[in-house]
Design a protein around this motif. Structure first.
Motif, PDB file in Angstrom:
ATOM      1  N   GLU A   6       0.826  -1.203   0.000  1.00  0.00           N
ATOM      2  CA  GLU A   6       0.000   0.000   0.000  1.00  0.00           C
ATOM      3  C   GLU A   6       0.862   1.255   0.000  1.00  0.00           C
ATOM      4  O   GLU A   6       1.996   1.248   0.504  1.00  0.00           O
ATOM      5  CB  GLU A   6      -0.906   0.046   1.238  1.00  0.00           C
ATOM      6  CG  GLU A   6      -1.846  -1.123   1.407  1.00  0.00           C
ATOM      7  CD  GLU A   6      -1.272  -2.240   2.257  1.00  0.00           C
ATOM      8  OE1 GLU A   6      -2.041  -3.032   2.817  1.00  0.00           O
ATOM      9  OE2 GLU A   6      -0.032  -2.320   2.364  1.00  0.00           O
ATOM     10  N   TRP A  36     -10.459  -3.394   0.959  1.00  0.00           N
ATOM     11  CA  TRP A  36      -9.777  -2.475   1.874  1.00  0.00           C
ATOM     12  C   TRP A  36     -10.380  -2.706   3.265  1.00  0.00           C
ATOM     13  O   TRP A  36     -11.602  -2.762   3.417  1.00  0.00           O
ATOM     14  CB  TRP A  36      -9.960  -1.024   1.461  1.00  0.00           C
ATOM     15  CG  TRP A  36      -9.198  -0.637   0.236  1.00  0.00           C
ATOM     16  CD1 TRP A  36      -9.688  -0.528  -1.050  1.00  0.00           C
ATOM     17  CD2 TRP A  36      -7.813  -0.293   0.151  1.00  0.00           C
ATOM     18  NE1 TRP A  36      -8.694  -0.154  -1.911  1.00  0.00           N
ATOM     19  CE2 TRP A  36      -7.528   0.002  -1.195  1.00  0.00           C
ATOM     20  CE3 TRP A  36      -6.781  -0.193   1.094  1.00  0.00           C
ATOM     21  CZ2 TRP A  36      -6.249   0.377  -1.631  1.00  0.00           C
ATOM     22  CZ3 TRP A  36      -5.512   0.186   0.662  1.00  0.00           C
ATOM     23  CH2 TRP A  36      -5.253   0.462  -0.691  1.00  0.00           C
ATOM     24  N   ARG A  38      -9.675  -1.347   7.418  1.00  0.00           N
ATOM     25  CA  ARG A  38      -8.950  -0.349   8.194  1.00  0.00           C
ATOM     26  C   ARG A  38      -8.968  -0.659   9.679  1.00  0.00           C
ATOM     27  O   ARG A  38      -9.784  -1.447  10.164  1.00  0.00           O
ATOM     28  CB  ARG A  38      -9.511   1.049   7.939  1.00  0.00           C
ATOM     29  CG  ARG A  38     -10.905   1.299   8.490  1.00  0.00           C
ATOM     30  CD  ARG A  38     -11.388   2.690   8.084  1.00  0.00           C
ATOM     31  NE  ARG A  38     -12.723   2.989   8.596  1.00  0.00           N
ATOM     32  CZ  ARG A  38     -13.388   4.104   8.332  1.00  0.00           C
ATOM     33  NH1 ARG A  38     -12.849   5.044   7.550  1.00  0.00           N
ATOM     34  NH2 ARG A  38     -14.597   4.293   8.843  1.00  0.00           N
ATOM     35  N   VAL A  48     -13.911  -1.978   4.884  1.00  0.00           N
ATOM     36  CA  VAL A  48     -14.259  -0.717   4.253  1.00  0.00           C
ATOM     37  C   VAL A  48     -14.973  -0.936   2.920  1.00  0.00           C
ATOM     38  O   VAL A  48     -16.032  -0.355   2.661  1.00  0.00           O
ATOM     39  CB  VAL A  48     -12.995   0.143   4.022  1.00  0.00           C
ATOM     40  CG1 VAL A  48     -13.309   1.376   3.196  1.00  0.00           C
ATOM     41  CG2 VAL A  48     -12.373   0.524   5.363  1.00  0.00           C
ATOM     42  N   ASP A  90     -11.974   8.773  10.267  1.00  0.00           N
ATOM     43  CA  ASP A  90     -11.378   7.963   9.205  1.00  0.00           C
ATOM     44  C   ASP A  90      -9.892   7.695   9.466  1.00  0.00           C
ATOM     45  O   ASP A  90      -9.255   6.940   8.711  1.00  0.00           O
ATOM     46  CB  ASP A  90     -11.521   8.647   7.842  1.00  0.00           C
ATOM     47  CG  ASP A  90     -12.968   8.789   7.405  1.00  0.00           C
ATOM     48  OD1 ASP A  90     -13.331   9.869   6.898  1.00  0.00           O
ATOM     49  OD2 ASP A  90     -13.743   7.819   7.587  1.00  0.00           O
ATOM     50  N   TYR A  94      -4.825   1.639   6.853  1.00  0.00           N
ATOM     51  CA  TYR A  94      -5.644   1.041   5.791  1.00  0.00           C
ATOM     52  C   TYR A  94      -4.866  -0.116   5.163  1.00  0.00           C
ATOM     53  O   TYR A  94      -3.747   0.070   4.675  1.00  0.00           O
ATOM     54  CB  TYR A  94      -6.009   2.082   4.735  1.00  0.00           C
ATOM     55  CG  TYR A  94      -7.093   3.025   5.207  1.00  0.00           C
ATOM     56  CD1 TYR A  94      -6.818   4.006   6.152  1.00  0.00           C
ATOM     57  CD2 TYR A  94      -8.399   2.908   4.749  1.00  0.00           C
ATOM     58  CE1 TYR A  94      -7.806   4.852   6.622  1.00  0.00           C
ATOM     59  CE2 TYR A  94      -9.401   3.761   5.207  1.00  0.00           C
ATOM     60  CZ  TYR A  94      -9.089   4.724   6.138  1.00  0.00           C
ATOM     61  OH  TYR A  94     -10.085   5.563   6.607  1.00  0.00           O
ATOM     62  N   TYR A  95      -5.496  -1.285   5.193  1.00  0.00           N
ATOM     63  CA  TYR A  95      -4.889  -2.489   4.628  1.00  0.00           C
ATOM     64  C   TYR A  95      -5.576  -2.850   3.310  1.00  0.00           C
ATOM     65  O   TYR A  95      -6.807  -2.847   3.218  1.00  0.00           O
ATOM     66  CB  TYR A  95      -5.058  -3.674   5.573  1.00  0.00           C
ATOM     67  CG  TYR A  95      -4.307  -3.593   6.882  1.00  0.00           C
ATOM     68  CD1 TYR A  95      -4.964  -3.244   8.063  1.00  0.00           C
ATOM     69  CD2 TYR A  95      -2.949  -3.889   6.955  1.00  0.00           C
ATOM     70  CE1 TYR A  95      -4.293  -3.189   9.276  1.00  0.00           C
ATOM     71  CE2 TYR A  95      -2.266  -3.840   8.164  1.00  0.00           C
ATOM     72  CZ  TYR A  95      -2.946  -3.491   9.312  1.00  0.00           C
ATOM     73  OH  TYR A  95      -2.261  -3.452  10.509  1.00  0.00           O
ATOM     74  N   CYS A  96      -4.756  -3.219   2.353  1.00  0.00           N
ATOM     75  CA  CYS A  96      -5.218  -3.839   1.120  1.00  0.00           C
ATOM     76  C   CYS A  96      -5.220  -5.348   1.380  1.00  0.00           C
ATOM     77  O   CYS A  96      -4.279  -5.874   1.989  1.00  0.00           O
ATOM     78  CB  CYS A  96      -4.235  -3.457   0.014  1.00  0.00           C
ATOM     79  SG  CYS A  96      -4.289  -4.420  -1.495  1.00  0.00           S
ATOM     80  N   GLY A 111      -0.073  -2.259   5.272  1.00  0.00           N
ATOM     81  CA  GLY A 111      -0.886  -1.136   5.709  1.00  0.00           C
ATOM     82  C   GLY A 111      -0.245   0.212   5.464  1.00  0.00           C
ATOM     83  O   GLY A 111       0.984   0.334   5.387  1.00  0.00           O
TER      84      GLY A 111
END
Lengths: 118, 107
Positions: A6, A36, A38, A48, A90, A94-96, A111
């Protein structure tokens, strides 16, 4: 080996925008649904958004619907998350994450941190 | 959305102990239940999928059971590297949800 990297995180003011990217390698990107997920600092995991392999099916959590847009470019082996109208809540890593053929969210990136603050 | 509730929220145990973590869904999710392990500063790691299938490379001391609304994750003999936070997750719905997590600490 599946690799998901990411990028694009950083500090942004409330109401601002940010675009996250996820570069995929080690597998046939166009064959898998992607997600995604988070995690706010010190909190649990929150899904997400998800996108199917050909972008035909897209889903969002209620908390981001209308503000975030997931997309992918199978030619570039890349996943994206366009985040608009950002709020303090927010703020998160954030992880893919990739699905497998039998279940969801099997492989994770390392992340990228998004901080929304004035 | 389907709510996932884990218990306990935290747990203290010793190396060699047998530990069980439970996860309850607010409605039936068949066997669409995964378990993840997360260590501080790291991404989660899939341990169990489809309620009871062991992910490749995961030690056999981890096992999962259940279907419908009630699920368990069992660690048969705790090892030092098992102290972490564990999450359940349902994928029955297109709106994926996670449990709040169970923090497993050393006694």
């Amino acid at each position: 080996e599946v690799q998901l990297v990411e990028s694009g995180g950083g500090l942004v003011k409330p109401g601002g925008s940010l675009r996250l990217s996820c570069a995929a390698s080690g597998f046939t990107f166009s064959s898998y649904s992607m997600n995604w997920v988070r995690q706010a600092p010190g909190k649990g995991l929150e899904w997400v958004s998800s996108i199917s392999s050909s972008s035909s099916y897209i889903y969002y959590a209620d908390s981001v619907k209308g503000r975030f847009t997931i997309s992918r470019d199978n030619a570039k082996n890349s996943l994206y998350l366009q985040m608009n109208s950002l709020r303090a809540e927010d703020t998160a890593v954030y992880y893919c994450a990739r699905d497998s053929s039998v279940t969801t969210v099997t492989h994770w990136g390392q992340g990228t941190l998004v901080t929304v603050s004035s | 959305d389907i709510q996932m509730t884990q218990s306990p929220s935290s747990l203290s145990a010793s190396v060699g102990d047998r530990v069980t973590i439970t996860c309850r869904a607010s409605q039936s999710i068949s066997s669409y239940l995964n378990w993840y392990q997360q260590k501080p500063g790291k991404a989660p790691k899939l341990l169990i999928y489809a309620a009871s299938s062991l992910q490749s490379g995961v030690p056999s001391r981890f096992s999962g059971s259940g279907s419908g609304t009630d699920f368990t994750l069992t660690i048969s003999s705790l090892q030092p590297e098992d102290f972490a936070t564990y999450y359940c997750q349902q994928s029955y719905s297109t709106s994926i949800t996670f449990g709040q997590g169970t923090r497993l600490e050393i006694k």
